[in-house]
Design an enzyme around this catalytic site. Structure first.
Site, PDB file in Angstrom:
ATOM      1  N   THR A   1      79.292  36.674  88.539  1.00  0.00           N
ATOM      2  CA  THR A   1      78.782  36.272  89.888  1.00  0.00           C
ATOM      3  C   THR A   1      79.427  37.150  90.809  1.00  0.00           C
ATOM      4  OG1 THR A   1      78.266  34.427  91.436  1.00  0.00           O
ATOM      5  CG2 THR A   1      80.749  34.566  90.236  1.00  0.00           C
ATOM      6  N   ASN A   2      79.131  36.825  91.919  1.00  0.00           N
ATOM      7  CA  ASN A   2      79.667  37.749  93.192  1.00  0.00           C
ATOM      8  C   ASN A   2      80.563  36.898  94.169  1.00  0.00           C
ATOM      9  OD1 ASN A   2      77.687  36.603  95.232  1.00  0.00           O
ATOM     10  ND2 ASN A   2      76.364  37.440  93.850  1.00  0.00           N
ATOM     11  N   ASP A   3      80.958  37.641  95.294  1.00  0.00           N
ATOM     12  CA  ASP A   3      81.592  37.097  96.172  1.00  0.00           C
ATOM     13  C   ASP A   3      81.294  36.055  97.206  1.00  0.00           C
ATOM     14  OD1 ASP A   3      84.441  37.755  95.932  1.00  0.00           O
ATOM     15  OD2 ASP A   3      84.026  39.730  96.354  1.00  0.00           O
ATOM     16  N   SER A   4      79.835  35.770  97.518  1.00  0.00           N
ATOM     17  CA  SER A   4      79.308  34.996  98.365  1.00  0.00           C
ATOM     18  C   SER A   4      79.842  33.692  98.317  1.00  0.00           C
ATOM     19  CB  SER A   4      77.586  35.133  98.051  1.00  0.00           C
ATOM     20  OG  SER A   4      77.054  34.148  98.956  1.00  0.00           O
TER      21      SER A   4
ATOM     22  N   ALA B   1      73.038  35.532  97.688  1.00  0.00           N
ATOM     23  CA  ALA B   1      73.320  36.758  97.159  1.00  0.00           C
ATOM     24  C   ALA B   1      73.059  36.773  95.691  1.00  0.00           C
ATOM     25  CB  ALA B   1      74.941  36.918  97.136  1.00  0.00           C
TER      26      ALA B   1
END
Ligand code: CTP
Ligand code: CA
Length: 227
Positions: free
Chosen positions: A33-36, A100
């Site tokens: 996943t990502n930092d959103s 994101a």
């Protein structure tokens, strides 16, 4: 301050808003996943709802509580999000893609938890591109519908932003410079430049995401007024 910002009128408009970082599963207990944080998308959903729109929030997992009065559709992966958006898009007036979205997903998903082995000190993960949701929607777009994207860039903000706006047939792109340490993914403040197909731009001040969301909704209501 947030409530002092005037918000445009979206009475009678149906909007889809996406939020959060998508999750791409590797196995039953792991994902990429990502930092959103989802804060920007949730703020946009709330601002649209305050402006009188009927809002459906399609959201990847976040730690946030959805704004009252908004219909929530939970999703995990980019593929889930693509299905949820393309199913609903024909029934709405606009789409705001604040999610994101992962650009790549694992080529395969293991049914069982992946094990390490004594022979291998390296593990090679093969990824494939995810569907570009805004690009899919561009092909479904009717003249009365508007689409808005977000872009986080670390360099050449305006040039990269304008390319995305054109490629994805957007009515507006909210671009932000994530190389700056005072704003961005996880904080409460943001600063964006709104880009438009005719080449004009509009810069917001650094402000709470709730204020940026109201400013974005003002622009969206102007876009509808121009349709
Ligand atoms: N987006 C999308 N589907 C994807 C990837 C991105 O709909 N598979 C949307 C995002 O939600 C955002 C916009 O496209 O509104 C721009 O996302 P961004 O990541 O900045 O652009 P990409 O086209 O993915 O290009 P890159 O990451 O290579 O800069
Ligand atoms: Ca991307």
């Amino acid at each position: 301050l947030a409530t002092a910002v005037p918000t445009g009128d979206l009475t009678g408009k149906k909007l889809l808003v996406t939020a959060g970082g998508t999750r791409e599963r590797l196995d039953p207990v792991r994902f990429l996943t990502n930092d959103s944080s989802g804060k920007m998308g949730y703020a946009v959903a709330a601002a649209a709802q305050r402006a009188g729109a009927q809002v459906t929030l399609i959201t990847a997992p976040t730690a946030l509580v959805a704004p009252a009065g908004v219909t929530v559709v939970p999703i995990e992966s980019t593929q889930d999000l693509a299905t949820a958006v393309t199913q609903r898009f024909p029934t709405v007036d606009g789409l705001i893609m604040a999610a994101a979205v992962a650009d790549f997903q694992p080529l395969t998903q293991a049914n069982q938890k992946i094990k390490k082995s004594p022979e291998n000190d390296e593990f090679v993960l093969k990824l494939k591109k995810t569907p570009d949701i805004l690009q899919l929607v561009a092909g479904l777009k009717q003249p009365h519908q508007i689409t808005v994207g977000f872009a986080a860039e670390t360099q050449h903000l305006l040039v990269n932003g304008q390319k995305k706006l054109t490629k994805k047939h957007l009515d507006m792109l909210a671009a932000n410079d994530v190389s700056r340490s005072d704003i961005g993914f996880n904080g409460d403040d943001n600063q964006v430049t709104f880009l438009f197909p005719d080449g004009h731009t509009h810069e917001t001040p650094v402000a709470p995401k709730t204020t940026i969301a109201s400013l974005l909704i003002d622009q969206v209501s102007q876009l509808f007024a121009q349709k």
